[in-house]
Scaffold this motif. Structure first.
Motif, PDB file in Angstrom:
ATOM      1  N   LYS A 122      -3.449   0.564  -2.949  1.00  0.00           N
ATOM      2  CA  LYS A 122      -3.421   1.914  -2.375  1.00  0.00           C
ATOM      3  C   LYS A 122      -4.397   2.052  -1.207  1.00  0.00           C
ATOM      4  O   LYS A 122      -4.347   3.032  -0.464  1.00  0.00           O
ATOM      5  CB  LYS A 122      -3.773   2.962  -3.431  1.00  0.00           C
ATOM      6  CG  LYS A 122      -5.257   3.033  -3.762  1.00  0.00           C
ATOM      7  CD  LYS A 122      -5.592   4.210  -4.660  1.00  0.00           C
ATOM      8  CE  LYS A 122      -7.113   4.330  -4.851  1.00  0.00           C
ATOM      9  NZ  LYS A 122      -7.497   5.498  -5.652  1.00  0.00           N
ATOM     10  N   HIS A 123      -5.291   1.077  -1.049  1.00  0.00           N
ATOM     11  CA  HIS A 123      -6.359   1.202  -0.064  1.00  0.00           C
ATOM     12  C   HIS A 123      -5.994   0.660   1.318  1.00  0.00           C
ATOM     13  O   HIS A 123      -5.247  -0.312   1.439  1.00  0.00           O
ATOM     14  CB  HIS A 123      -7.618   0.466  -0.542  1.00  0.00           C
ATOM     15  CG  HIS A 123      -8.337   1.152  -1.653  1.00  0.00           C
ATOM     16  ND1 HIS A 123      -8.298   0.699  -2.957  1.00  0.00           N
ATOM     17  CD2 HIS A 123      -9.107   2.273  -1.656  1.00  0.00           C
ATOM     18  CE1 HIS A 123      -9.019   1.507  -3.716  1.00  0.00           C
ATOM     19  NE2 HIS A 123      -9.517   2.466  -2.955  1.00  0.00           N
ATOM     20  N   MET A 177       0.840  -1.194   0.000  1.00  0.00           N
ATOM     21  CA  MET A 177       0.000   0.000   0.000  1.00  0.00           C
ATOM     22  C   MET A 177       0.871   1.239   0.000  1.00  0.00           C
ATOM     23  O   MET A 177       1.896   1.294   0.672  1.00  0.00           O
ATOM     24  CB  MET A 177      -0.900   0.024   1.243  1.00  0.00           C
ATOM     25  CG  MET A 177      -1.951   1.127   1.224  1.00  0.00           C
ATOM     26  SD  MET A 177      -2.779   1.295   2.827  1.00  0.00           S
ATOM     27  CE  MET A 177      -1.503   2.137   3.748  1.00  0.00           C
ATOM     28  N   ALA A 178       0.468   2.245  -0.745  1.00  0.00           N
ATOM     29  CA  ALA A 178       1.223   3.487  -0.800  1.00  0.00           C
ATOM     30  C   ALA A 178       1.229   4.159   0.563  1.00  0.00           C
ATOM     31  O   ALA A 178       0.310   4.000   1.357  1.00  0.00           O
ATOM     32  CB  ALA A 178       0.590   4.422  -1.833  1.00  0.00           C
ATOM     33  N   THR A 186      -8.878   6.604  -0.298  1.00  0.00           N
ATOM     34  CA  THR A 186      -7.737   5.739  -0.009  1.00  0.00           C
ATOM     35  C   THR A 186      -7.929   5.018   1.324  1.00  0.00           C
ATOM     36  O   THR A 186      -7.462   3.899   1.508  1.00  0.00           O
ATOM     37  CB  THR A 186      -6.425   6.551   0.041  1.00  0.00           C
ATOM     38  OG1 THR A 186      -6.615   7.716   0.842  1.00  0.00           O
ATOM     39  CG2 THR A 186      -5.996   6.966  -1.355  1.00  0.00           C
TER      40      THR A 186
END
Length: 254
Positions: A96-97, A1-2, A71
Motif C-alpha cells: 500500500k506504500h 500498490m493500492a 500511505t
C-alpha cells in the motif's frame, strides 16, 4: 500498490522533520492540499516538538509509526542515514506504500535495495522556495513505480510550485541548478540591495526592490519563452547604464 489519490483521507508521513521536510509540509498545508492532521512527522529530538506542534501535524519519535500511519512516506533524513532508516522500517513497508526519497546523492537503485522487493519508490529533489509555494521539484520513477505513482506525486508537489519528471541520470545536475541555485540568487539579491543602500536607498526598500525585480525577471523568462540573453538585450540601450553595468560585470567574471 493500492490506488492512492490526494484527498481528505490521504495520509502522508515524513521520516525526519528538518528544514526541507518542514518547508514541504508547510507548503502542503498552506496551499490547502492537506490538513495538518493528515501529516505525521518523526523527530527524535523532543526539543524540536514545539515546531511540529505549531504546524499542527501528528508528531512522533518513531519512524516505524510514520510508516504505519501513512500511505505516502517521504524519506527526509540526511543521505548518510537513508540506508539505516530504511532498514529500520523495511518490515513495515507494504504494497500500500509509496516511498518517496528527498535525500540527495542516494540512487534509486540504492533506495530499492533497502526496501522489500517490488516496493514503489520515487526520488524527488525539491528546493526550499516550496515553503512559499514558488519552488520547484524534479522526480524520477523507480523500477516498480508506475505512471499513476508519478501523477500522484506530481499532483501533491504541484501545490508547492513547478514539478518536472526527469530521468534519474539527470537528477544530479537538476539538483545543482534547482536546489543550490537559490543560494546564488540570494547572494545576488543581497549584493543588489547593498548597491542600493550605497546609493542612498533604505535597506528594507532596497531589498524589496531587488527581490521583486528578480521575481519579475524570472517570470519573464518562464512566460515569454524568450532566451535570457534576448531579454537582457531588450533592456540594454547602446552606451546606457545597463550596458556599462553588464560590461563591468563581464570584466569581473560575473
Amino acid at each position: 500498490m493500492a490506488n492512492i489519490t490526494v484527498d481528505d483521507k490521504t495520509k502522508v508521513g515524513f521520516i525526519a522533520s528538518g528544514k526541507m521536510a518542514q518547508a514541504m509540509a508547510k507548503g502542503f498545508i498552506s496551499s490547502g492540499m492537506l490538513k495538518p492532521s493528515q501529516l505525521t512527522m518523526s523527530d527524535p529530538r523532543k526539543n524540536q516538538y514545539h515546531i511540529l506542534e505549531e504546524m499542527g501535524v501528528v508528531k512522533t519519535q518513531s519512524n516505524v509509526t510514520v510508516v504505519k500511519e501513512s500511505t505516502i512516506v517521504f524519506v527526509a533524513v540526511k543521505p548518510h542515514f537513508v540506508r539505516m532508516v530504511l532498514k529500520e522500517v523495511c518490515q513495515h513497508i507494504t504494497k500500500k506504500h509509496l516511498i518517496v526519497s528527498i535525500a540527495a546523492g542516494v540512487s534509486l537503485e540504492g533506495l530499492e535495495e533497502e526496501c522489500p522487493l517490488g516496493t514503489h519508490v520515487i526520488k524527488v529533489m525539491p528546493n526550499t522556495p516550496c515553503l512559499v509555494q514558488c519552488g520547484l521539484a524534479v522526480y524520477s520513477l523507480g523500477t516498480h513505480a508506475t505512471k499513476e505513482d508519478g501523477d500522484l506525486v506530481k499532483s501533491l508537489l504541484s501545490s508547492l510550485g513547478m514539478v518536472e519528471e526527469i530521468p534519474d541520470r539527470l537528477m544530479a545536475p537538476a539538483s545543482a541548478v534547482g536546489g543550490c541555485g537559490p543560494a546564488y540568487m540570494y547572494t545576488a539579491i543581497d549584493a543588489l540591495a547593498d548597491g542600493g543602500v550605497k546609493m542612498g536607498l533604505p535597506r528594507e526598500l532596497s531589498k524589496k526592490l531587488a527581490a521583486q525585480m528578480m521575481m519579475g525577471a524570472a517570470k519573464m523568462v518562464l512566460e515569454t519563452g524568450e532566451h535570457p540573453g534576448q531579454l537582457k538585450d531588450n533592456v540594454t540601450s547602446p552606451g546606457g547604464h545597463n550596458y556599462s553595468c553588464h560590461s563591468r560585470a563581464g570584466q569581473t567574471g560575473f
